[in-house]
Design an enzyme around this catalytic site. Structure first.
Site, short mmCIF file in Angstrom:
data_model
loop_
_atom_site.label_atom_id
_atom_site.label_comp_id
_atom_site.label_asym_id
_atom_site.label_seq_id
_atom_site.Cartn_x
_atom_site.Cartn_y
_atom_site.Cartn_z
NE ARG A 99 6.20 -11.33 3.42
CZ ARG A 99 5.64 -11.25 2.21
NH1 ARG A 99 4.87 -10.22 1.90
NH2 ARG A 99 5.83 -12.18 1.32
N PRO A 127 0.81 -1.22 0.00
CG PRO A 127 -0.77 -1.56 1.65
CD PRO A 127 0.54 -2.06 1.16
CD GLU A 128 3.96 2.43 -3.76
OE1 GLU A 128 4.13 3.50 -4.35
OE2 GLU A 128 4.44 1.36 -4.16
NE ARG A 186 12.87 -1.34 0.64
CZ ARG A 186 13.39 -2.01 1.66
NH1 ARG A 186 14.26 -2.98 1.45
NH2 ARG A 186 13.04 -1.71 2.89
CE LYS A 191 4.88 4.61 1.08
NZ LYS A 191 6.10 3.77 1.09
#
Length: 279
Positions: A121, A2-3, A266, A54
């Site tokens: 997670r 989610p951004e 990343r 966010k």
DNA sequence: CGATTCCCCTGATAGC
DNA sequence: TGCTATCAGGGGAATC
């Protein structure tokens, strides 16, 4: 993950679903994901549903805030009543009913509706405090995010431009998906040093950032992993990725295979032809 | 201080 | 088939 577009979509749905409702109870299944005193929210009415970057924050009648960060696999799913069977499969959950195997926190309201916080997670969190949890950076869809601001931030940083776009202390709301896609549209290599961008590149990048964020909002976000809307339906931006998630697939502009490299843990996706490191 | 790595966590996937 | 090692990734902490 989610951004801004995903969290804003959730916020807009939750305004319809739970704004004005009163919290009856909270069940915390994973204590490490809840910070603060849960008693402070019980019996409290939700008087605002806010978002910065966010992070989503619920303002309560007693002026406390319940803030929430979904991190990589968080979901906020609303149910009008218990034992509701959702039409869609809920990602990473085994059944179409909640609570499921990834449900970590459950809020219930006085009208017997519920809000489930699922998180495979366990990186996400909820926090109760007298102030909302806010990222330092300027929110991308606020009027404070201007060409001037972006220019100042970019000129004063040496790190790779993609890392800067994702720095929540500078710009709040952009993550890996929209950073990679905006840089592709702006034809800028993601590893390019921030302060080496020209004024024209910054202006163009500004436009492309707003464009991809709006695209994300238009399609209700990206459901390539855990993300779902509060009604458990999925977003569709993943069908409109420019470079993100397209390793080895042809560039949508020139057919050159998209590259993926890892840096600082990343992934960077880019077209080696459309986004040369030297311009 | 800036740059990089580690760590949290667990399902999916690759390798044997 | 079934077990084990590896990976992904936001962001804070630790380390170089």
């Amino acid at each position: 993950m989610p951004e801004l577009p995903e969290v804003e979509t959730i916020r807009e749905f939750l305004v319809e679903d739970i704004l004005g409702k009163t919290i009856k109870n909270i069940e915390i299944k994973v204590p490490k994901q809840f910070v603060g005193d849960p008693k402070k929210i019980i019996g409290q009415k939700i008087v605002a549903v806010n978002r910065k970057g966010k992070i989503i924050s619920f303002k309560l009648k007693n002026n406390y805030y319940l803030s929430c960060h979904l991190k990589l696999t968080g979901q906020l799913i609303f149910a009008k009543k218990q034992n509701l069977v959702f039409k869609n499969k809920i990602p990473f959950n085994k059944t179409k009913m909640l609570p499921g195997n990834t449900t970590r926190i459950i809020l219930s309201f006085t009208d017997n509706s519920l809000l489930y916080f699922n998180d495979l997670r366990k990186f996400g969190w909820m926090k109760v405090a007298k102030k909302p949890e806010l990222p330092k950076g300027v929110d991308v869809i606020s009027k404070d995010f201007s060409v001037r601001y972006l220019t100042d931030v970019i000129e004063s940083a040496k790190k790779p431009i993609k890392l800067l776009l994702m720095d929540q202390d500078k710009i709040a709301g952009i993550g890996n998906i929209y950073a990679n896609d905006a840089l592709f549209l702006a034809r800028i290599h993601p590893m390019k040093k921030s302060n080496s961008l020209t004024n024209n590149e910054v202006k163009n990048l500004y436009k492309k950032i707003l464009y991809v964020i709006k695209e994300g909002l238009k399609y209700n976000g990206t459901s390539d992993e855990a993300y779902v809307l509060p009604d458990a339906t999925i977003g569709k931006y993943q069908d409109h990725f420019k470079v993100y998630g397209r390793e080895k697939l042809p560039c949508i502009r020139c057919n050159t295979p998209i590259k993926r490299v890892k840096h600082s843990g990343r992934s960077y996706f880019y077209c080696p032809k459309c986004q040369p490191i030297r311009i």
